[in-house]
Design a protein around this motif. Sequence first.
Motif: not given
Lengths: 174, 212
Positions: A7-8, A11, A14-15, A18-19, A21-22
Amino acid sequence: MKRKHLFFGFIGILFLSLLVLIGKRINQKSMEEAHFETIPHFLFYDEDGKEVNQLDFENDYTKVLVYFNSTCSLCEEEFHAISKSIAKFKDTQFIFISTEKFEDIIDFASIHQLHDRKNVVFLQDRDFKFSTYFKYDVVPSTFVYNADGQILKAYKGFTPVKEIILTVNGDDRR
Amino acid sequence: MGNNYSFRRYFISLCILTFVIALITDIIFITEEMLNIHLSSKFSNTRIEKIIDFRGKWLWLTYFIAPIGLFVKIIIPASLIYMGLYLSNFKVSFNDVLRACTIAEFIFLLPIISKILWFGFVSPDYTLDDFRGFYPLSLFAMFEPDLLDKWLHYPFKTINVFEIAYWFALAGSLSLVLSIAFQEMFRIVVLYYGSYLVCWMLFVVFISLSIN
């Protein structure tokens, strides 16, 4: 325990994704903003249906570009004010752009005595591309560029004509 | 059955309160005149009339959709917390988690109520932008909105005292409903709901960077 790690781990991936991509998007955005420092590449149409682009306005004049709609009351006010004070603008090229039919554009321009004037051009944005080129989709929007095509000021919404005159006449790069 | 009834009772109370607050906001605080002034700097009169007409015709629909949104807003943290509890070897029922999450959700009515009180009594001369941009006790309230990049608006609005209070309230209500120590519940809230919230904020930032 294994499931918890899974799970972690998910996450965490994913985190980080996203960083990344941003970060990429911010980078791209700052490059785009640098592009809008100068008059963008555009394609509109004149009264005869001829294609007009930014190269047709390479001259020694300051350029005042107004995006408008004849049914908008604030555009009417802005047109009225520009028409009344047009003599106060030194060496200025006006470019008025609307998405409407040319008959409506000309009617509106004639009411405000701006049709067939020297250094005043009316263009049609028949492909609805204005907001793609200029990033503003509000009417009226006013952009002031110096003779080299660099932005002096961009106004979103109704702008008192005094402010536009100050920006234009303060342009020392003519 | 009893637990189910309790969830339903809390959820219906939350929906009724949300509906009443939305009704007060739409009727008393966002008037047609205010909308007219706000839109007049952006659109033509004909378009403004159409927008106001559309709002008048369809506003009722938002009241019916609101409970669905509210349910989704509760089911997401409830599922994450349930997963956290499961992975930490706590045997609990999903309905209990759902009930605890619904109780904590009441916290989010506070910023809306404080907005109503603020513009109703403290600062009654306001514009639609003032009303919409009012996020009390948030990071957003500490900055001039025009000076902030649009993509920063959502995370700055989300980081607020009420969100932190929600984390504590959620841990507290879970602790009460499930009879597990508060510290243990707070750890699960931070790890599972917290990590989701951070990823969600980043996702919204990415989307707003892409569309603006």
